[in-house]
Scaffold this motif. Structure first.
Motif, PDB file in Angstrom:
ATOM      1  N   THR A 172      31.476  41.890  28.764  1.00 44.06           N
ATOM      2  CA  THR A 172      32.500  41.395  27.745  1.00 44.06           C
ATOM      3  C   THR A 172      33.849  41.971  27.646  1.00 44.06           C
ATOM      4  OG1 THR A 172      30.432  40.974  26.482  1.00 44.06           O
ATOM      5  CG2 THR A 172      32.639  40.441  25.247  1.00 44.06           C
ATOM      6  N   VAL A 173      34.798  41.177  27.531  1.00 43.93           N
ATOM      7  CA  VAL A 173      36.097  41.922  27.478  1.00 43.93           C
ATOM      8  C   VAL A 173      36.957  41.110  26.483  1.00 43.93           C
ATOM      9  CG1 VAL A 173      38.231  42.644  28.653  1.00 43.93           C
ATOM     10  CG2 VAL A 173      36.154  42.046  30.055  1.00 43.93           C
ATOM     11  N   ALA A 174      37.477  41.971  25.554  1.00 39.81           N
ATOM     12  CA  ALA A 174      38.307  41.411  24.380  1.00 39.81           C
ATOM     13  C   ALA A 174      39.411  42.256  24.314  1.00 39.81           C
ATOM     14  CB  ALA A 174      37.496  41.494  23.147  1.00 39.81           C
ATOM     15  N   GLY A 175      40.726  41.417  23.974  1.00 36.98           N
ATOM     16  CA  GLY A 175      41.624  42.201  23.309  1.00 36.98           C
ATOM     17  C   GLY A 175      43.193  41.667  24.273  1.00 36.98           C
ATOM     18  N   PRO A 176      44.248  42.316  23.860  1.00 37.70           N
ATOM     19  CA  PRO A 176      45.261  41.884  24.382  1.00 37.70           C
ATOM     20  C   PRO A 176      45.644  41.770  26.035  1.00 37.70           C
ATOM     21  CG  PRO A 176      45.918  43.787  23.322  1.00 37.70           C
ATOM     22  CD  PRO A 176      44.544  43.473  22.784  1.00 37.70           C
ATOM     23  N   MET A 177      45.007  42.927  26.554  1.00 31.88           N
ATOM     24  CA  MET A 177      45.068  43.113  28.021  1.00 31.88           C
ATOM     25  C   MET A 177      43.779  42.549  28.761  1.00 31.88           C
ATOM     26  SD  MET A 177      46.620  46.989  28.256  1.00 31.88           S
ATOM     27  CE  MET A 177      46.363  47.147  29.806  1.00 31.88           C
ATOM     28  N   ALA A 178      43.136  41.819  28.086  1.00 31.10           N
ATOM     29  CA  ALA A 178      41.946  41.453  28.774  1.00 31.10           C
ATOM     30  C   ALA A 178      42.097  40.654  30.229  1.00 31.10           C
ATOM     31  CB  ALA A 178      41.367  40.158  27.785  1.00 31.10           C
ATOM     32  N   ASP A 179      43.313  39.754  30.292  1.00 24.83           N
ATOM     33  CA  ASP A 179      43.891  39.205  31.603  1.00 24.83           C
ATOM     34  C   ASP A 179      44.135  40.382  32.422  1.00 24.83           C
ATOM     35  OD1 ASP A 179      43.579  37.033  30.181  1.00 24.83           O
ATOM     36  OD2 ASP A 179      45.610  36.578  30.148  1.00 24.83           O
ATOM     37  N   ARG A 180      44.285  41.614  32.224  1.00 23.69           N
ATOM     38  CA  ARG A 180      44.896  42.540  33.154  1.00 23.69           C
ATOM     39  C   ARG A 180      43.647  43.405  33.535  1.00 23.69           C
ATOM     40  NH1 ARG A 180      50.205  44.377  30.169  1.00 23.69           N
ATOM     41  NH2 ARG A 180      50.086  46.069  31.608  1.00 23.69           N
ATOM     42  N   VAL A 181      42.550  43.328  33.006  1.00 24.81           N
ATOM     43  CA  VAL A 181      41.205  43.812  33.154  1.00 24.81           C
ATOM     44  C   VAL A 181      40.595  43.169  34.555  1.00 24.81           C
ATOM     45  CG1 VAL A 181      39.107  44.940  32.918  1.00 24.81           C
ATOM     46  CG2 VAL A 181      41.157  45.187  31.179  1.00 24.81           C
ATOM     47  N   SER A 182      40.542  43.661  35.764  1.00 25.68           N
ATOM     48  CA  SER A 182      39.947  42.898  36.624  1.00 25.68           C
ATOM     49  C   SER A 182      38.355  43.666  36.821  1.00 25.68           C
ATOM     50  CB  SER A 182      40.506  42.764  38.064  1.00 25.68           C
ATOM     51  OG  SER A 182      40.640  44.328  38.712  1.00 25.68           O
ATOM     52  N   ILE A 183      37.433  42.580  36.742  1.00 26.20           N
ATOM     53  CA  ILE A 183      35.934  43.052  36.772  1.00 26.20           C
ATOM     54  C   ILE A 183      35.548  42.507  38.358  1.00 26.20           C
ATOM     55  CG2 ILE A 183      33.893  42.690  35.832  1.00 26.20           C
ATOM     56  CD1 ILE A 183      35.496  44.264  34.138  1.00 26.20           C
ATOM     57  N   ASP A 184      34.971  43.229  38.891  1.00 30.58           N
ATOM     58  CA  ASP A 184      34.753  43.041  40.297  1.00 30.58           C
ATOM     59  C   ASP A 184      33.056  43.310  40.462  1.00 30.58           C
ATOM     60  OD1 ASP A 184      35.005  42.764  43.065  1.00 30.58           O
ATOM     61  OD2 ASP A 184      35.637  44.723  43.445  1.00 30.58           O
ATOM     62  N   LEU A 185      32.438  42.079  40.315  1.00 31.96           N
ATOM     63  CA  LEU A 185      30.903  42.063  40.125  1.00 31.96           C
ATOM     64  C   LEU A 185      30.623  40.803  41.138  1.00 31.96           C
ATOM     65  CD1 LEU A 185      29.412  42.976  36.810  1.00 31.96           C
ATOM     66  CD2 LEU A 185      29.033  44.230  38.994  1.00 31.96           C
ATOM     67  N   PRO A 186      29.651  40.798  42.129  1.00 30.33           N
ATOM     68  CA  PRO A 186      29.166  39.688  42.634  1.00 30.33           C
ATOM     69  C   PRO A 186      28.861  38.618  41.959  1.00 30.33           C
ATOM     70  CG  PRO A 186      27.728  41.648  43.052  1.00 30.33           C
ATOM     71  CD  PRO A 186      28.731  42.291  42.374  1.00 30.33           C
TER      72      PRO A 186
END
Ligand code: AMP
Ligand code: MG
Length: 346
Positions: free
Chosen positions: A332-346
């Motif tokens: 779960t990602v929340a907050g103003p930088m959420a778009d800049r967090v890249s999650i790399d899961l299959p």
């Protein structure tokens, strides 16, 4: 306005509107590491010359060592240990400005989270064996009696001194002191005039200024809680701090259940169901305190709490997947930088 003046004004306006150009790679990058605060302190400086970089790194180390000597509960002579030793006696303990600031920040966070974060959690941390001891399951009656000693309202702070109201009460800055130490390290490095830097205390990082490649930010990896040598995602930080609380940092297993070092002060028991939380904040004290607070609040209540209380902070929760591999739905990602967090899961 003459035409020449008008043109000059336009050029100025254009300069003001354009984002500052990256200044290009700094001449020198220097890295150092020292053991401190029960972990490894790593520091990187970028500078115009090696002497400046060395000065900045030495200043960072001095700042972290000082925070440790003031706030460690593993050092009997620290201010926090002396405050704990005087708990319930009515005596006040004088605090340095730094210790008072961390205590004030911790009490603010305790109030704002309704006690999910609580710097007086010390007696419970010890009872579960997370303060240097062996992991153990304290009997419920023991948990209940210790819960009565835990409560941020038992702390009085003012005029550069503090006291704890109950005998046996104990402050524990394990959830916030590393972040404060990073803030002091960054301030010390900045004061030397160095171009940029990154400091890392056991996986909690803070960055400022020009990165080694001269680009716009410092790439920060977010660990995979079930394969801590791997990264689960990345975020590029221009300035500020990212702190991670994980259930793999300090834990024990009994009967196939994992008991980890983040405790819900309201139940007196280790939090279940969350594997890791990363908080990204403008400063290290906030990031560190919030990584722990949001671990307790969890991915269901946490995002709404964040939006209402700290809209400047971004957080990444990873739910405990149990025995199976991690899935994007666990994140779960929340907050103003959420778009800049890249999650790399299959
Ligand atoms: P962190 O790795 O920043 O999440 O800090 C974890 C440490 O904070 C633990 O080892 C305890 O010393 C302390 N701690 C555990 N639970 C809490 C809590 N609910 N509030 C404040 N501190 C805590
Ligand atoms: Mg923390």
């Amino acid at each position: 306005m003459t035409r020449a003046r008008a043109a000059a004004a336009l050029v100025l306006a254009a300069c003001a509107a354009a984002p500052p150009r990256p200044p290009g790679p700094p001449a020198v990058r220097l890295d150092r590491a020292w053991p401190v605060m029960g972990t490894l302190f790593r520091a990187t400086a970028t500078a115009a010359d090696p002497a400046s970089a060395r000065r900045a790194l030495a200043a960072a180390r001095t700042a972290v060592v000082r925070v440790d000597s003031l706030m460690s509960t593993y050092r009997p002579e620290s201010e926090v240990s002396r405050l704990n030793a005087a708990a319930g006696t009515g005596a006040w303990t004088r605090l340095s400005a730094g210790t008072a600031a961390v205590l004030a920040a911790a009490l603010d966070l305790a109030r704002a989270t309704g006690g999910a974060f609580d710097p007086t959690v010390g007696p419970l941390v010890r009872a579960w064996g997370f303060h240097g001891g062996e992991g153990r399951l304290p009997p419920p009656a023991e948990v209940d009696s210790l819960r009565a000693l835990v409560g941020w309202r038992t702390v009085e702070l003012g005029g550069g001194r503090a006291r704890l109201g109950l005998p046996g009460g104990a402050l524990d800055f394990g959830a916030i002191a590393k972040g404060y130490a990073l803030d002091r390290a960054v301030a010390a490095m900045r004061a030397t005039g160095v171009a940029g830097g990154m400091v890392d205390l056991g996986g909690q990082v803070a960055v400022f200024g020009v990165p080694p490649d001269g680009g716009r930010g410092w790439p920060i990896g977010i660990r995979d809680p079930r394969r801590p040598e791997d990264v689960l995602g990345t975020v590029v930080l221009e300035a500020g701090s990212a702190a991670t609380s994980g259930d793999y940092e300090r834990f024990f297993e009994i009967g196939g259940t994992r008991y980890s070092h983040v405790i819900d002060p309201r139940t007196g028991r280790p939090v279940r169901g969350v594997a890791q939380v990363t908080a990204i904040a403008p400063d290290g004290t906030s990031a560190d305190g919030l990584s722990t607070a949001l671990f307790v609040l969890g991915p269901t209540a946490g995002p709404a709490w964040l939006a209402a209380n700290r809209p400047d902070v971004t957080a990444v929760w990873v739910a405990d997947p149990g025995g199976r591999p991690l899935d994007p739905a666990d994140v779960t990602v929340a907050g103003p930088m959420a778009d800049r967090v890249s999650i790399d899961l299959p």
